[in-house]
Design a protein around this motif. Structure first.
Motif, PDB file in Angstrom:
ATOM      1  N   HIS A 191       0.832  -1.202   0.000  1.00  0.00           N
ATOM      2  CA  HIS A 191       0.000   0.000   0.000  1.00  0.00           C
ATOM      3  C   HIS A 191       0.864   1.247   0.000  1.00  0.00           C
ATOM      4  O   HIS A 191       1.949   1.255   0.605  1.00  0.00           O
ATOM      5  CB  HIS A 191      -0.929  -0.003   1.215  1.00  0.00           C
ATOM      6  N   THR A 194       3.735   2.580   2.690  1.00  0.00           N
ATOM      7  CA  THR A 194       4.121   1.513   3.636  1.00  0.00           C
ATOM      8  C   THR A 194       5.398   0.833   3.176  1.00  0.00           C
ATOM      9  O   THR A 194       5.888   1.047   2.077  1.00  0.00           O
ATOM     10  CB  THR A 194       3.011   0.464   3.782  1.00  0.00           C
ATOM     11  N   ASP A 198       1.103  -6.343   2.277  1.00  0.00           N
ATOM     12  CA  ASP A 198      -0.041  -6.752   3.091  1.00  0.00           C
ATOM     13  C   ASP A 198      -0.516  -8.122   2.625  1.00  0.00           C
ATOM     14  O   ASP A 198      -1.066  -8.247   1.524  1.00  0.00           O
ATOM     15  CB  ASP A 198      -1.139  -5.700   2.919  1.00  0.00           C
TER      16      ASP A 198
END
Lengths: 423, 449
Positions: A191, A194, A198
């Motif tokens: 994302h 980041t 994820d």
């Protein structure tokens, strides 16, 4: 055969904590396959067995300059180094687990004893953190296979743990191939802003990669004019990918099931590699130039972009400029006539985006911005190639080129409109 | 008449006249009130008209309080009340007027010649009680001055509250206006998206409703500002026709110094609050009254004086006379009981005042401290955090990860944080002013230990 400490310890099933970088042994043969943006795994002859050492670990990985993340892989890279062996050889792969959780390795496509298959809980107990386990079997097939964990696949695959296991046939094949490349397809939910993918994301991904790289960080394929090129493409992502090559027609000659008989070879321009599949593609690089090679899903050749924005195309915002400057300082008005302007601004570095995030479309070519990202790379065919060095951009000055037409008529060529539109 | 009689008469009359000369002028009372106020509210003007040029600039807090001192209508009424006590003092300092009795008796029947008589009588108690009555009146006058000085300080505190409310209301209007503008921008942007056919009517109406909501909130803020201005205007005594006055556009910074310890503040408050001093003075006066009422309870109704008679044959007699009330049926218990009741009530009120002063002080100290922490939470926490959210969303918008509507929403939340900041600051300043009121002084909160 060079005697090393390893050979003296041959037979020991486990090793004490091994160093992260494996000492390159002299007997390791030259890699026959060029794993783009990567390498092949070193090996040692140990008592007649080709011994490899995989170290499952976390590392910092760069997708392209400006975007890096904490990923999981083998021996410092994602994908892990390519294992190359020959049909008939006996191989031993030592696997050391430096991850914070248990793992295993499954040999995707390999015909081997059940106890070596690597499905955690089914074929073996899990390899605990800190442990080293040995897999050993004789290769009784050839083809382009893969290896990946079969424990907490959701996390370990999402973080990048995968690699090629290429088994060469005993005899050389016809027609012989001068260039042999391997590309592993994958997807990442990194994302914006980041530093760790994820693993919970199953369908909406941010980055689509060739060997864990996005364009323009993808290494180009090189070929001298007339050379036969093989491209092995494996897909451990969550989506099928139609791989498309410009300027050339290839034949699909094999899979992880092995080389197909000639009668099954299919000429294609685009081949869908399904999830879990491998395809071997061969072609003669007979067309000089810089050719695009990419997944044909257009959003797989883009880096992260929002999918629930209000569509700005055709929206006139000029009258609101002043007030937007007051309440939205720093927001650039873009997108009114499409995305080209936006890509230009981002490509020139005019705009600051979220940290650790790549622009949606990147890459400057000799004629302007290429506006690509993700699963996009180049095939560079030249009359002659000096070694493996990148020859730079193709000089198309002396070959036929698309050109602007000068005409005094407002619509050169006087295209005919459909009369129904003009009542 | 003989010289000795005249001499005695004159001596008595002169004694009467001079004994009543200790009277306090009204001016002295006024100037005592002024100096008590100035000791607690430095740089406050004493008297005069409000200069017109004061209204040319936005009124600072100090300026507003000065105007209130000079022009507040209720203060003028309170000062007038001072005259009542002053009159009491004047009367207490003077003796009651003696009464002159005259008689001219004409003969009837067989008597010969007329008899003329004159007598001069005054209350005996009046003579005895005069000095204590003077003391009582002086104490009550001082107490009354303290009451009025308290009223002046109250007006200063009320003006302070109204001024801060007005500035905060001003600031709130500016913030609500920014929010309304941002929401209107989103609605206008949505209109452009709708015209291009890119969003549905549903999405457009949602944006328009948000914008109207924000505009309504702006109206509320403007209503509050009008109320706050009216309240302040009334306190300042400015004519409603003079509308050209303003307050600053933002609240001042909080003072950075810490308060002295609660115990020390409480001790200072008890000592310098004028309402407590007034209550004490009243109690003291009642003690004096109680003492003298008790002592002279039996003699209250007695009278003394002098009498002169001239007989028909010209013979004169002159001499003192007295009328003594006999404490047969009552011995003045009623009067004493009454004074004792008054004294008990006054002492109870004094205690109540002291206790509630301390309670109020403690309350405002903790309110002020908590409000200060809240202001810091806004200034060092929420506002920079909201600004960071807008900055990060701007980066995302420039990478086509979110649209302008998302950034505008975050911007409105940032403005909301400013509104909360204003409210938190007002809480602090309200507590600050109330603390000054509870301390009985505008100064001395920051001077230390």
């Amino acid at each position: 055969m060079k005697v090393s400490r390893r050979t003296l310890l041959a037979g020991a099933a486990t090793l004490a904590a091994a160093p992260t970088t494996v000492v390159k042994a002299a007997v390791s043969g030259p890699a026959r396959v060029r794993t783009l943006n990567g390498r092949s795994l070193e090996w040692n002859w140990v008592g007649g067995v080709k011994e490899f050492h995989l170290i499952a670990e976390e590392m910092e990985h760069e997708f392209a300059p400006g975007c890096r993340a904490r990923c999981w892989g083998y021996n410092g890279s994602t994908p892990g180094p390519t294992i190359e062996a020959v049909e008939g050889e006996r191989v031993r792969i030592l696997v050391t687990n430096r991850l914070p959780e248990p793992t295993t390795v499954h040999w995707h496509g390999l015909l081997l004893p059940n106890g070596m298959d690597g499905v955690g809980g089914l074929n073996q107990p899990h390899i605990q953190p800190g442990e080293t386990w040995a897999y050993e079997f004789t290769l009784r097939q050839h083809g382009t296979c893969l290896y990946h964990p079969h424990a907490d696949e959701m996390t370990q695959l999402a973080f990048g743990m995968m690699g090629f296991f290429i088994i060469h046939p005993r005899e050389s094949q016809e027609p012989p191939v001068q260039r042999d490349y391997a590309l592993l397809l994958h997807n990442w939910a990194l994302h914006p802003g980041t530093y760790r993918p994820d693993p919970a994301v199953m369908t909406e991904f941010d980055l689509w990669t060739f060997n864990s790289k996005v364009f323009p960080a993808t290494e180009p394929l090189l070929a001298a004019q007339g050379e036969r090129v093989r491209l092995r493409v494996g897909n451990l992502s969550m989506h099928n990918h139609p791989i498309h090559l410009h300027g050339h027609r290839f034949v699909v000659t094999g899979s992880d099931g092995g080389r197909w008989p000639r009668t099954l070879w299919r000429p294609e321009i685009t081949e869908i590699i399904g999830v879990g599949q491998v395809r071997e593609l061969e072609f003669i690089a007979d067309n000089p130039g810089d050719w695009a090679l990419h997944c044909h899903m257009s959003h797989h050749t883009m880096n992260a972009m929002g999918h629930s924005l209000a569509n700005p195309v055709g929206v006139k915002q000029g009258a609101l400029e002043e007030r937007m400057r007051q309440h939205l300082p720093g927001v650039m008005r873009m997108g009114e006539s499409g995305m080209f302007e936006h890509n230009t601004h981002l490509g020139m570095g005019h705009v600051k985006g979220p940290e650790n995030t790549l622009p949606m479309a990147m890459g400057q070519g000799p004629f302007g911005q290429i506006e690509m990202g993700g699963m996009f790379t180049l095939l560079k065919v030249r009359p002659r190639l000096v070694g493996d060095a990148d020859p730079g951009w193709y000089d198309s000055a002396s070959v036929p080129r698309a050109h602007k037409v000068q005409s005094t008529q407002p619509e050169p060529g006087a295209p005919v409109h459909n009369d129904h539109d003009h009542h | 008449m003989s010289n000795s009689c005249w001499r005695m008469g004159c001596a008595i009359a002169t004694a009467f006249l001079f004994s009543g000369c200790a009277g306090l002028p009204l001016d002295q009372g006024r100037s005592n009130v002024h100096s008590m106020v100035q000791a607690r509210a430095p740089m406050m003007p004493v008297a005069g008209a409000v200069p017109g040029e004061w209204f040319a600039q936005p009124l600072t807090l100090e300026r507003a309080q000065q105007i209130a001192l000079l022009g507040n209508p209720s203060l003028k009424a309170r000062y007038a009340e001072l005259g009542l006590s002053a009159a009491d003092v004047f009367e207490a300092g003077r003796l009651q007027n003696p009464s002159l009795g005259l008689s001219w008796l004409l003969p009837t029947g067989g008597a010969e010649g007329s008899k003329v008589g004159a007598s001069l009588m005054t209350s005996f108690a009046d003579l005895l009680l005069r000095s204590s009555r003077q003391r009582i009146a002086n104490l009550e006058y001082a107490s009354q001055q303290e009451v009025i000085a308290t009223a002046v300080l109250d007006v200063l505190a009320d003006t302070g509250r109204a001024w801060f409310e007005c500035v905060a209301a001003n600031q709130r209007v500016a913030v609500r206006r920014s929010i309304a503008e941002a929401a209107q921008l989103a609605a206008d942007l949505a209109r452009q998206y709708r015209d291009a056919g890119n969003i549905s009517d549903l999405e457009l109406q949602v944006q328009r409703a948000e914008a109207t909501q924000a505009r309504i909130a702006l109206h509320d803020a403007q209503l509050d500002l009008a109320d706050a201005r009216a309240t302040l205007q009334k306190l300042l005594g400015i004519s409603a026709l003079r509308s050209a006055w303003a307050v600053p556009e933002s609240l001042p910074d909080m003072p950075s110094s810490a308060l002295p310890m609660a115990d020390e503040l409480a001790a200072r408050a008890i000592e310098q609050r004028l309402d407590i001093a007034s209550a004490r003075g009243h109690v003291q006066a009642l003690r004096v009254k109680h003492e003298s009422t008790r002592r002279y309870r039996l003699l209250v109704d007695s009278r003394v004086g002098a009498t002169l008679d001239r007989e028909a044959d010209g013979a004169r007699r002159v001499g003192p006379s007295a009328e003594i009330a006999l404490p047969v049926f009552q011995q003045g218990q009623g009067a004493v009981a009454r004074v004792e009741a008054e004294l008990a009530a006054a002492m109870a009120k004094l205690e109540e005042l002291e206790i509630s002063a301390q309670a109020e002080l403690a309350r405002q100290v903790s309110r002020r401290e908590l409000a200060r922490e809240q202001v810091q939470a806004y200034r060092e926490g929420l506002i920079p955090e909201r600004e960071a959210v807008v900055a990060r969303l701007t980066e995302q918008a420039n990478y086509m990860l979110v649209d302008s509507f998302a950034v505008l929403m975050a911007r409105q939340q940032e403005y909301d944080a400013y509104a909360g900041y204003v409210d938190a600051q007002l809480k602090f300043w309200n507590a600050h002013v109330e603390l000054q009121r509870a301390m009985g002084s505008l100064r001395g909160l920051e001077e230390s230990r």
